[in-house]
Design an enzyme around this catalytic site. Structure first.
Site, short mmCIF file in Angstrom:
data_model
loop_
_atom_site.label_atom_id
_atom_site.label_comp_id
_atom_site.label_asym_id
_atom_site.label_seq_id
_atom_site.Cartn_x
_atom_site.Cartn_y
_atom_site.Cartn_z
N GLU A 1 0.94 -1.06 -0.09
CA GLU A 1 0.11 0.42 0.13
C GLU A 1 0.60 1.23 0.09
OE1 GLU A 1 -2.68 -0.33 3.26
OE2 GLU A 1 -3.65 -1.64 2.07
N ASP B 1 -8.47 -8.90 4.01
CA ASP B 1 -8.41 -8.00 4.88
C ASP B 1 -9.18 -7.81 6.39
OD1 ASP B 1 -6.84 -5.86 6.15
OD2 ASP B 1 -7.48 -3.91 4.54
N GLU C 1 -12.18 -2.00 12.02
CA GLU C 1 -12.34 -1.42 10.67
C GLU C 1 -13.87 -1.84 9.83
OE1 GLU C 1 -8.57 -1.70 8.70
OE2 GLU C 1 -9.48 -0.70 6.94
C1 GCV Z 1 -2.54 0.31 8.49
C2 GCV Z 1 -5.98 -1.98 5.55
C3 GCV Z 1 -6.45 -0.73 6.04
C4 GCV Z 1 -4.98 0.59 6.50
C5 GCV Z 1 -4.10 -0.71 7.16
C6 GCV Z 1 -3.41 -1.91 6.16
C7 GCV Z 1 -2.43 -2.30 7.05
O1 GCV Z 1 -5.47 -1.84 3.89
O2 GCV Z 1 -7.57 0.09 5.62
O3 GCV Z 1 -5.42 1.74 7.19
O4 GCV Z 1 -2.71 0.19 7.44
O5 GCV Z 1 -5.06 -2.74 6.03
O6 GCV Z 1 -2.92 -3.49 7.28
O7 GCV Z 1 -1.46 -2.31 6.15
#
Ligand code: GCV
Length: 679
Positions: free
Chosen positions: A270, A343, A371
């Site tokens: 990411e 995720d 989340e």
């Molecule tokens: C810390 C998901 C979340 C991101 C998070 C990522 C990860 O994509 O939306 O906010 O980033 O996981 O676990 O690295």
């Protein structure tokens, strides 16, 4: 005057009702013992070790029963940081191999007392399931918390090290009381600044507090730190200048924090930097850091959460990236793997990487912060989710190769075993935003300590310590908690649907979601594949073939539409709307009934809670009640949004015996929540 009013209130209302009950005490509501009780029993130790002194102090303050003797026996290595408790009505003997084992034993005894368990005839031996039981904080240095829903970060960096908030110690105590012995302080999307000397000094002041409770600190590090902080030409893991920078930085940290735990790394994921920026592998990157930490017994937790926008199914990518590197990692590297392949969805099948790595250390990463489960607004007790993964049989080393046994050292001996979860803790007075969010923090700690505990038992422990020991309260609340995660699955994403959330903030439904030019693997349609034929992601050999990453017989089960459990059906199959389900209903009807069940189940939760008024302090009662109202409205929103949208493809009526939609699809599409997502 004020005094008079307070006295009057105390007279009119029972004490428990006017008492401020804001949830700040968590499950730690031990009652101080009277001088008389204290006089009649002794708590004896044979050491001046600060942790043992603390264990004694906790018992001196709160243990209201017989005398206790606490001792460390260095021969009992098999106990690890666990303990043995034996004793009768007159005297209890506690033995541990490590001083911290005595502290855990003290909290164990206090829990028995608080939950009205018998303590007259004890014969207990507890050895923790995992060596490192770690919380991952996604806290940024500006005190925002990524995916945090309980206010700002607990860590007041601008005040540290000069001002020490009392909450640091309360936090450490809460963790120790459930066996958590490690914390990653900062977000995996890490600021290089955390490694600056200024922050290392701030970190020391936290580490000094946590150490008293047996907790080690770890840091998330940014792979580009050498270049950004140290001014090196690049951050190539094979560049001697970079290697030296890390070596010196590690040395600096250990000089200040001698028991520092190690680093957690999100690399080439990411948008985060990583070894691949220089044509190197994850193993090159992890090993370079592992070598720097080795002399200090430090650990690298290297995350396997990697995926790129490509034609390959996102669910397959971590496996494809890491399996070829199996065996290439140093023994102080642990590959940290999210429980599912996408995720932290409300439900995912287990991540096929578990067990596929034969010669590398593996650990699970869960997400406690919700989340994808309604933030701190929805009540979702997550022990059943955690256990679903831990108890999943991967068949990696034959039948019985559960994720738990693959990662706890039973099947794959490891230098250090570990389990992690992303914390849901913030500055809110009740720590977790929702009072029931505390149960998920508690449950993670208890399962990291003993993954064989049942979700029911953990719920019961938590309820009786947090609210009431009255069975008339415990039973309905436990029942409500036990069903709550499935309820969320039902109204959000039943039958294996996943990632149909609103873009970026992930709160509400947006199955129609599309962003022009956006990454396909961040769009709901990528996951649900709704069309006139049916719904779901074909991951069989006719589709992305993600099922090939699972072993037989799991592969056959998931890959066969007839055998695949309903809960994963749309995860692995593109299923025709009229397909006959195990229930005898069409897939479309089944989907409708599931969404409706979710709504009805939240209403039932409201009924359970409302009936308990008076059995719990008014403040927490009202706060939970009001969150349940939000959850109820959100459940209807989810149901209407998903059914009305999918109906545009199925062209079938919503079965007439279920509640009718109350929204227009076009209105729902207009909802744009302004929830900021802080990276
Ligand atoms: C810390 C998901 C979340 C991101 C998070 C990522 C990860 O994509 O939306 O906010 O980033 O996981 O676990 O690295």
């Amino acid at each position: 005057m004020m005094k008079v009013i307070i006295l009057l209130l105390l007279f009119i209302f029972p004490y428990s009702i006017v008492r401020a009950e804001d949830g700040s005490k968590l499950w730690l509501r031990y009652v101080s013992v009277s001088k008389d009780v204290a006089h009649n029993r002794s708590i004896s130790i044979h050491s001046k070790d600060p942790i043992i002194l603390l264990a004694k102090q906790e018992l001196v303050n709160f243990w209201g029963k017989q005398s206790i003797e606490l001792a460390v026996d260095r021969k009992l290595t098999y106990l690890k940081d666990g303990f043995k408790i034996t004793g009768n009505l007159n005297r209890i003997k506690v033995i541990a191999h490590e001083p911290v084992g005595l502290l855990y034993a003290a909290y164990h005894l206090l829990q028995l007392q608080a939950t009205n368990q018998p303590v007259s005839n004890l014969n207990i031996e507890e050895i923790p399931s995992f060596d490192i039981r770690i919380l991952n904080h996604w806290d940024n240095l500006d005190r925002t918390v990524e995916r945090g829903y309980a206010g700002y970060s607990l860590w007041k960096w601008d005040e540290l090290p000069g001002v020490i908030s009392p909450r640091y110690e309360e936090y450490a105590r809460a963790n120790a009381s459930i066996g958590i012995n490690a914390v990653v302080i900062n977000n995996v999307n890490a600021s290089p600044q955390i490694l600056s000397s200024q922050y290392v000094i701030k970190l020391k002041s936290l580490a000094d507090i946590f150490r008293r409770y047996g907790i080690k600190v770890y840091l998330s590090v940014n792979f580009s730190s050498p270049k950004i902080l140290g001014g090196t030409k690049d951050s190539d893991p094979l560049n001697p200048e970079v290697i030296l920078w890390w070596k010196n930085k590690v040395k600096e940290i250990y000089q200040v924090i001698p028991d520092f735990g190690g680093f957690l790394v999100k690399a080439n994921s990411e948008g985060q930097p990583g070894p691949q920026d220089y044509g190197r592998t994850h193993a090159d990157g992890a090993n370079m850091l592992a070598d720097a930490l080795k002399a200090y017994h430090g650990v690298i937790m290297w995350r396997a959460f990697v995926y790129n926008p490509s034609s390959e199914d996102r669910a397959k990518q971590a496996y494809q990236e890491f399996v070829p590197l199996d065996g290439a990692f140093r023994d102080n590297v642990i590959i940290q793997i999210k429980n599912g392949p996408i995720d932290f969805q409300p439900r995912e099948p287990f991540n096929p990487l578990f067990g596929a790595l034969q010669k590398s250390n593996e650990m699970v990463e869960f997400q406690i912060t919700q989340e994808y489960l309604g933030f701190a607004n929805h009540l979702a007790y997550l022990a059943p989710l955690f256990k679903e993964t831990l108890d999943s049989d991967t068949y990696a080393d034959g039948k019985g190769s559960t994720v738990a046994k693959l990662t706890d050292g039973t099947l794959r001996p490891a230098r250090k075993t570990a389990i992690a979860a992303v914390a849901n803790i913030g500055e809110d007075i009740n720590w977790t935003g929702h009072h029931f969010g505390q149960a998920n923090w508690f449950a993670f700690g208890r399962l990291a300590w003993n993954h064989e505990l049942s979700s029911e038992q953990i719920a019961e422990e938590w309820i009786s310590m947090t609210f009431s020991t009255d069975n008339k309260f415990i039973d309905p609340v436990k029942k409500m908690m036990m069903g709550s995660r499935e309820t969320v699955v039902n109204y959000m994403m039943p039958l294996g649907l996943h990632h149909i959330f609103a873009f970026d903030h992930h709160y509400g439904p947006e199955p129609w979601g599309d962003q022009e030019g956006g990454r396909p693997d961040w769009m709901p349609w990528y996951y649900h594949h709704a069309d006139t034929v049916g719904l779901g992601f074909d991951r069989t050999s006719n589709g992305s073939n993600a099922i090939s990453q699972y072993r037989p017989p799991i592969q056959e089960v998931f890959g066969d539409i007839q055998l695949c459990p309903d809960q994963y059906l749309l995860w692995f199959h593109h299923v025709p709307w009229s397909y006959t389900m195990k229930s005898g209903r069409s897939m479309w009807d089944e989907l409708c009934y599931k969404y409706d069940a979710g709504v009805q189940q939240v209403r039932a939760m409201q009924q359970v809670w409302d009936r308990l008024e008076g059995q719990v302090d008014q403040q927490r009662f009202v706060e939970v009640q009001s969150k349940l109202k939000i959850q109820s409205r959100d459940a209807v929103w989810w149901k209407d949004a998903c059914l009305l949208y999918f109906q545009t493809f199925s062209k079938k009526p919503i079965p007439y015996d279920i509640e009718r939609p109350v929204h227009e699809l076009e209105d729902l599409k207009k909802i744009k929540l302004m929830i900021k997502h802080h990276n």
